[in-house]
Design a protein around this motif. Structure first.
Motif, PDB file in Angstrom:
ATOM      1  N   LYS A 138      17.531  61.832  39.183  1.00  0.00           N
ATOM      2  CA  LYS A 138      18.663  62.756  39.086  1.00  0.00           C
ATOM      3  C   LYS A 138      18.647  63.835  40.170  1.00  0.00           C
ATOM      4  O   LYS A 138      19.614  64.588  40.313  1.00  0.00           O
ATOM      5  CB  LYS A 138      18.705  63.415  37.708  1.00  0.00           C
ATOM      6  CG  LYS A 138      19.184  62.486  36.603  1.00  0.00           C
ATOM      7  CD  LYS A 138      19.487  63.264  35.331  1.00  0.00           C
ATOM      8  CE  LYS A 138      20.142  62.372  34.275  1.00  0.00           C
ATOM      9  NZ  LYS A 138      20.538  63.122  33.071  1.00  0.00           N
ATOM     10  N   THR A 139      17.561  63.910  40.908  1.00  0.00           N
ATOM     11  CA  THR A 139      17.483  64.885  42.002  1.00  0.00           C
ATOM     12  C   THR A 139      16.958  64.196  43.255  1.00  0.00           C
ATOM     13  O   THR A 139      16.236  63.194  43.172  1.00  0.00           O
ATOM     14  CB  THR A 139      16.554  66.064  41.644  1.00  0.00           C
ATOM     15  OG1 THR A 139      15.235  65.573  41.372  1.00  0.00           O
ATOM     16  CG2 THR A 139      17.073  66.828  40.435  1.00  0.00           C
ATOM     17  N   SER A 142      23.786  61.392  39.544  1.00  0.00           N
ATOM     18  CA  SER A 142      23.972  62.337  38.432  1.00  0.00           C
ATOM     19  C   SER A 142      24.133  61.660  37.074  1.00  0.00           C
ATOM     20  O   SER A 142      24.236  62.338  36.052  1.00  0.00           O
ATOM     21  CB  SER A 142      25.194  63.229  38.707  1.00  0.00           C
ATOM     22  OG  SER A 142      24.985  64.028  39.841  1.00  0.00           O
ATOM     23  N   GLU A 188      26.431  62.779  33.947  1.00  0.00           N
ATOM     24  CA  GLU A 188      26.969  64.102  34.274  1.00  0.00           C
ATOM     25  C   GLU A 188      27.976  64.043  35.422  1.00  0.00           C
ATOM     26  O   GLU A 188      28.690  65.019  35.679  1.00  0.00           O
ATOM     27  CB  GLU A 188      25.831  65.060  34.653  1.00  0.00           C
ATOM     28  CG  GLU A 188      24.868  65.364  33.520  1.00  0.00           C
ATOM     29  CD  GLU A 188      23.778  66.328  33.959  1.00  0.00           C
ATOM     30  OE1 GLU A 188      24.128  67.467  34.330  1.00  0.00           O
ATOM     31  OE2 GLU A 188      22.593  65.937  33.936  1.00  0.00           O
ATOM     32  N   ARG A 216      33.399  73.118  38.841  1.00  0.00           N
ATOM     33  CA  ARG A 216      32.605  72.310  37.903  1.00  0.00           C
ATOM     34  C   ARG A 216      31.937  71.150  38.627  1.00  0.00           C
ATOM     35  O   ARG A 216      30.763  70.848  38.394  1.00  0.00           O
ATOM     36  CB  ARG A 216      33.496  71.782  36.777  1.00  0.00           C
ATOM     37  CG  ARG A 216      34.012  72.839  35.820  1.00  0.00           C
ATOM     38  CD  ARG A 216      35.093  72.282  34.901  1.00  0.00           C
ATOM     39  NE  ARG A 216      34.684  71.049  34.238  1.00  0.00           N
ATOM     40  CZ  ARG A 216      35.533  70.234  33.604  1.00  0.00           C
ATOM     41  NH1 ARG A 216      36.831  70.525  33.567  1.00  0.00           N
ATOM     42  NH2 ARG A 216      35.089  69.144  33.010  1.00  0.00           N
ATOM     43  N   GLN A 245      29.042  72.363  40.738  1.00  0.00           N
ATOM     44  CA  GLN A 245      27.860  72.701  39.940  1.00  0.00           C
ATOM     45  C   GLN A 245      27.009  71.471  39.668  1.00  0.00           C
ATOM     46  O   GLN A 245      25.778  71.515  39.731  1.00  0.00           O
ATOM     47  CB  GLN A 245      28.277  73.356  38.622  1.00  0.00           C
ATOM     48  CG  GLN A 245      28.760  74.785  38.777  1.00  0.00           C
ATOM     49  CD  GLN A 245      29.239  75.390  37.469  1.00  0.00           C
ATOM     50  OE1 GLN A 245      29.315  74.705  36.437  1.00  0.00           O
ATOM     51  NE2 GLN A 245      29.578  76.668  37.485  1.00  0.00           N
ATOM     52  N   VAL A 246      27.660  70.355  39.360  1.00  0.00           N
ATOM     53  CA  VAL A 246      26.930  69.109  39.104  1.00  0.00           C
ATOM     54  C   VAL A 246      26.246  68.635  40.380  1.00  0.00           C
ATOM     55  O   VAL A 246      25.092  68.194  40.362  1.00  0.00           O
ATOM     56  CB  VAL A 246      27.882  68.016  38.567  1.00  0.00           C
ATOM     57  CG1 VAL A 246      27.147  66.685  38.429  1.00  0.00           C
ATOM     58  CG2 VAL A 246      28.464  68.427  37.222  1.00  0.00           C
ATOM     59  N   ASP A 288      25.371  70.504  43.008  1.00  0.00           N
ATOM     60  CA  ASP A 288      24.300  71.450  43.358  1.00  0.00           C
ATOM     61  C   ASP A 288      23.040  71.227  42.525  1.00  0.00           C
ATOM     62  O   ASP A 288      21.918  71.424  42.999  1.00  0.00           O
ATOM     63  CB  ASP A 288      24.782  72.888  43.183  1.00  0.00           C
ATOM     64  CG  ASP A 288      25.791  73.304  44.247  1.00  0.00           C
ATOM     65  OD1 ASP A 288      25.909  72.590  45.254  1.00  0.00           O
ATOM     66  OD2 ASP A 288      26.458  74.330  44.048  1.00  0.00           O
ATOM     67  N   LYS A 289      23.241  70.797  41.283  1.00  0.00           N
ATOM     68  CA  LYS A 289      22.123  70.579  40.361  1.00  0.00           C
ATOM     69  C   LYS A 289      21.153  69.526  40.877  1.00  0.00           C
ATOM     70  O   LYS A 289      19.961  69.540  40.570  1.00  0.00           O
ATOM     71  CB  LYS A 289      22.672  70.172  38.992  1.00  0.00           C
ATOM     72  CG  LYS A 289      21.653  70.119  37.878  1.00  0.00           C
ATOM     73  CD  LYS A 289      22.355  69.802  36.559  1.00  0.00           C
ATOM     74  CE  LYS A 289      21.369  69.670  35.415  1.00  0.00           C
ATOM     75  NZ  LYS A 289      22.049  69.351  34.134  1.00  0.00           N
ATOM     76  N   THR A 290      21.645  68.612  41.705  1.00  0.00           N
ATOM     77  CA  THR A 290      20.792  67.520  42.212  1.00  0.00           C
ATOM     78  C   THR A 290      19.906  67.983  43.367  1.00  0.00           C
ATOM     79  O   THR A 290      18.929  67.313  43.703  1.00  0.00           O
ATOM     80  CB  THR A 290      21.645  66.348  42.722  1.00  0.00           C
ATOM     81  OG1 THR A 290      22.386  66.756  43.882  1.00  0.00           O
ATOM     82  CG2 THR A 290      22.616  65.878  41.637  1.00  0.00           C
ATOM     83  N   GLY A 291      20.277  69.091  44.002  1.00  0.00           N
ATOM     84  CA  GLY A 291      19.517  69.576  45.145  1.00  0.00           C
ATOM     85  C   GLY A 291      19.747  68.775  46.418  1.00  0.00           C
ATOM     86  O   GLY A 291      19.012  68.922  47.406  1.00  0.00           O
TER      87      GLY A 291
END
Length: 337
Positions: free
Chosen positions: A52-53, A140, A143, A166, A169-170, A172-175
């Motif tokens: 996920k990242t 992701s 998500e 939104r 944000q998803v 960015d969450k993965t880096g």
């Protein structure tokens, strides 16, 4: 006939087609045009064990996965008059089901949908192709959100501005530092539209085609490849300026290709963009483009956009639908064989 004064026209209520409001509402509430669950959008990746990242993010935006549902909804629209009592009843049922957390349009569309597995598999094949070329990436999973491209294309720009936060944000969450877009529509929105709306995208946006092109020397020759004709996607060729890359990829794969009379940035529209508003017109435009492509005498029509794929297929007789394939499906033959 009397002409109404301008001040009176200002008060005339302007109503958009009901289907557009349905799609707009679903994007804002559920994160995709037909209210599919995240697990339904991500089912293609269930056996790939993607993290996920990571530094590179694989992004489908749900567009290939949604196509059979959208096409089925359009087929429903062509037999149900949107101004009729029947359509009003259908929308009324939708409102009731929506309160219960059920998407009525998905129910209507799913009854007619026969291509879900095929379009899901395009995403799987794309991921496996990129892995075979040495790329590592994250995803992701449930998500993942739709890019909001239809909000932009249908004029819901204020909605898109809020919705885009939104999506970001998803992401960015993965880096991730680079995002790989399967659909040129998503790539255009993320690369050009979001920044125009004041949403900084501190991530490199690339298309699937670009990544394959960069590693084209590693591509395997496609066995017994037919002669193909390239249908350039408007978004890919005009907005993203990607067309020669496809030709280089085919040459590296040992594939002979022909050019339609209208190609690259001068390509003809597939009719897909008008499908939701004017399905009959869309079908006519797609039919004309199919004629142009078939005039080359090529055995196969090749495109690199989910909407082009669906539109061109829709213009063919059932027995001829295998004459159109996506570049992803076509290149996959090189590693599947």
């Amino acid at each position: 006939m009397a002409i109404r004064p301008a001040e009176e026209l200002e008060h005339v209520e302007r109503k958009l087609p009901a289907v557009l409001e349905i799609i707009r509402g679903n994007i804002l509430k559920h994160g995709n045009p037909l209210a599919l669950k995240g697990t339904e959008v991500a089912v293609w990746a269930k056996d790939l064990n993607l993290p996920k990242t990571g530094e590179m993010l694989f992004y489908t935006g749900g567009e290939y996965q949604l196509l059979p549902f959208i096409d089925s909804l359009v087929k429903t629209m062509t037999v149900v008059d949107q101004g009729s009592k029947g359509f009003s009843m259908m929308i009324g049922v939708r409102n009731i089901l929506d309160k219960a957390g059920i998407s009525a349009e998905k129910i209507y569309a799913s009854v007619l949908s026969k291509d879900k597995e095929r379009f899901q598999s395009v995403c799987t094949k794309a991921a496996k192709l990129l892995q075979s070329l040495g790329y590592d990436f994250c995803y992701s999973h449930d998500e993942e959100l739709y890019s909001g491209a239809l909000l932009y294309e249908l004029g819901y720009w204020e909605d898109l501005k809020d919705y885009a936060h939104r999506v970001k944000q998803v992401i960015d969450k993965t880096g991730a530092k680079t995002i790989i877009c399967l659909s040129p529509h998503a790539a255009e929105v993320l690369k050009f539209v979001y920044p125009k709306l004041g949403i900084p995208m501190d991530i490199e946006v690339k298309t699937f085609v670009e990544l394959v092109w960069e590693q084209r020397s590693k591509l395997k020759t496609i066995p017994n490849a037919p002669t193909v004709v390239i249908h350039d996607s408007c978004r890919l060729a005009r907005e993203l300026h990607i067309s020669q890359e496809i030709r280089d990829i085919l040459t590296s794969s040992g594939v002979h290709f022909r050019e339609a009379a209208r190609n690259k940035e001068w390509t003809s529209c597939c009719g897909g963009p008008s499908k939701l508003l004017y399905p009959d017109l869309s079908h006519t435009i797609a039919g004309r483009r199919v004629d142009e492509l078939q005039e080359t005498g090529a055995e196969l029509m090749l495109t690199s956009c989910p909407y082009c794929l669906a539109a061109l297929e829709g213009a063919l007789e059932k027995k001829d639908k295998d004459q159109v394939v996506d570049l992803i499906e076509f290149l996959y033959r090189g590693i599947a064989g």
